[in-house]
Design an enzyme around this catalytic site. Structure first.
Site, PDB file in Angstrom:
ATOM      1  CD  GLU A  83       7.520  -7.792 -18.025  1.00  0.00           C
ATOM      2  OE1 GLU A  83       6.678  -8.285 -17.071  1.00  0.00           O
ATOM      3  OE2 GLU A  83       7.785  -6.590 -18.260  1.00  0.00           O
ATOM      4  NE  ARG A 128       9.665  -3.965 -12.238  1.00  0.00           N
ATOM      5  CZ  ARG A 128       9.218  -2.744 -12.784  1.00  0.00           C
ATOM      6  NH1 ARG A 128       8.096  -2.831 -13.173  1.00  0.00           N
ATOM      7  NH2 ARG A 128       9.876  -1.642 -12.483  1.00  0.00           N
ATOM      8  CB  SER A 139       3.200  -2.916   3.397  1.00  0.00           C
ATOM      9  OG  SER A 139       2.721  -2.466   4.409  1.00  0.00           O
ATOM     10  NE  ARG A 140       9.585  -3.719   3.161  1.00  0.00           N
ATOM     11  CZ  ARG A 140      10.592  -3.160   2.412  1.00  0.00           C
ATOM     12  NH1 ARG A 140      11.782  -3.818   2.252  1.00  0.00           N
ATOM     13  NH2 ARG A 140      10.393  -2.006   2.054  1.00  0.00           N
ATOM     14  CB  SER A 141       6.053  -0.721   7.936  1.00  0.00           C
ATOM     15  OG  SER A 141       5.952   0.121   6.850  1.00  0.00           O
ATOM     16  CG  HIS A 160       5.417  -4.154 -18.126  1.00  0.00           C
ATOM     17  ND1 HIS A 160       6.569  -4.592 -17.635  1.00  0.00           N
ATOM     18  CD2 HIS A 160       4.883  -3.132 -17.136  1.00  0.00           C
ATOM     19  CE1 HIS A 160       6.898  -3.938 -16.238  1.00  0.00           C
ATOM     20  NE2 HIS A 160       5.879  -2.955 -16.138  1.00  0.00           N
ATOM     21  CG  LEU A 218      -1.986   0.990   1.010  1.00  0.00           C
ATOM     22  CD1 LEU A 218      -3.109   0.657   0.178  1.00  0.00           C
ATOM     23  CD2 LEU A 218      -2.660   1.307   2.680  1.00  0.00           C
ATOM     24  N   GLY A 219       1.563   1.462  -1.187  1.00  0.00           N
ATOM     25  CA  GLY A 219       2.435   2.445  -1.529  1.00  0.00           C
ATOM     26  C   GLY A 219       1.591   3.903  -2.232  1.00  0.00           C
TER      27      GLY A 219
END
Ligand code: A2R
Length: 318
Positions: free
Chosen positions: A261, A232, A175-177, A279, A153-154
């Site tokens: 890809e 990605r 997410s990590r944080s 992409h 969630l950026g």
């Protein structure tokens, strides 16, 4: 005074080339038979590199650029550039955050809608004459009221959450944080996947996210689940995903990115329960123009006073 020399990796738009050409002498890797051999002779005069998220900067190029000052990447993802190696050489790396948030978010929502409403199947239903021959197409699933898990969630993840709001979705994220948002946070991806209808991947690539959408996460999403990947290809275990889609352990997938890809496994291309894009998450005229402008602006700014506009986080203090 002669212009500084810029090594251009990959393509650039006409507008970019015009602006770059006014300030730099451009050397295009694409037009060289052997760019590494060319750099062995001329690499020491190159002070700037322009590249993109896909091509990045190969280690062999990096090693042949002793006087490099800055690398400007056309794209927000820069996992194809070794930022630690660049930093160690005093080379600042820039990318193009924010200007593509809305477009990539649209791509994610478009893939999700195409999966839920069977856009490709129903388009084929009309084109093939099945409508006339067989009657109405089978019913599809509603995208309204779904619980959607966002992996990462950026900047773009938040834009996706915003674009899904009119569909009365419940947004959760991993997410990590934990972020300062009202959505429920999961510190475990598989646990989140178990609780959602659709999982949307929008983390950076690179070692820390390599295949984090693994068999466990895929099986947790399950036969009624939809997997969307606009991050990605490396983020998803593609082999595990294909097997799950074939065996009905995963319902649907909407994919803009792939492990190798532009090579896409034939087994994936044959599946009826996938929507595949080449992409193109940010690939509109408008958004690519904005990304191109920022790519050039970073280089011109550095030329002017040694600063840049949008460094990657690893180079923010340089
Ligand atoms: O983990 P955090 O708290 O740093 O959150 C970031 C998350 N993220 C991860 N989540 C789980 N496991 C990881 N190993 C991991 N690494 C990063 O991804 C953050 O919430 C999100 C990335 O957000 P931004 O840095 O704002 O990137 P943006 O602009 O949204 O673009 C994301 C990616 C690009 O790197 C391209 O690969 C693609 O979208 O176009």
């Amino acid at each position: 005074m002669s212009k500084p020399d810029l090594f251009l990796i990959g393509g650039a738009t006409e507008v970019m080339l015009e602006r770059l050409g006014a300030a730099f002498t451009i050397h295009k890797a694409k037009e060289m038979d052997d760019p590494v051999a060319w750099l062995a002779t001329h690499g020491d005069k190159i002070t700037y590199v322009a590249t993109n998220g896909h091509d990045g900067v190969k280690p062999a190029y990096m090693a042949a650029l002793p006087n490099l000052k800055a690398i400007s990447c056309y794209g927000v993802g820069y996992d194809a550039i070794d930022t630690n190696a660049a930093r160690a050489k005093g080379v600042v790396v820039t990318h193009t955050p924010n200007v593509l948030n809305a477009e990539v978010a649209t791509t994610a929502v478009m893939l999700m809608m195409a999966c839920y409403r069977e856009l490709l199947r129903d388009d084929a239903w009309v084109r093939s004459g099945d409508w006339e021959a067989k009657g109405n197409a089978p019913l599809t699933r509603s995208m309204d009221g779904q619980t959607v898990g966002i992996l990462g969630l950026g900047r773009i993840g938040q834009a996706i959450a915003d674009k899904l709001a009119p569909f009365d979705t419940t947004i959760v994220y991993h997410s990590r944080s934990k972020k300062d948002v009202a959505y429920r946070y999961y510190d475990n991806l598989a646990e989140m996947a178990r609780d959602v209808d659709a999982l949307i991947c929008i983390t950076p690539g690179g070692p820390s996210t390599n295949k984090i959408v693994n068999r466990e996460a895929i099986d947790s999403l399950g036969p009624q689940g939809t997997l969307i990947n606009v991050s990605r290809g490396s983020v998803v275990d593609e082999t595990a995903m294909i097997a799950a889609l074939q065996e009905g352990r995963l319902g649907w997938a909407g994919l803009d990115v792939f492990e190798a890809e532009p090579k896409v496994p034939e087994a994936l291309r044959k599946l009826p329960n996938v929507v595949l894009l080449p992409h193109v998450g940010s690939a509109t005229v408008e958004t690519r123009a904005a990304m191109g402008a920022l790519t050039v602006d970073n280089l011109l700014q550095h030329l002017k006073d040694g600063t840049v506009l949008t460094p990657v986080p690893e180079c923010a203090d340089m």
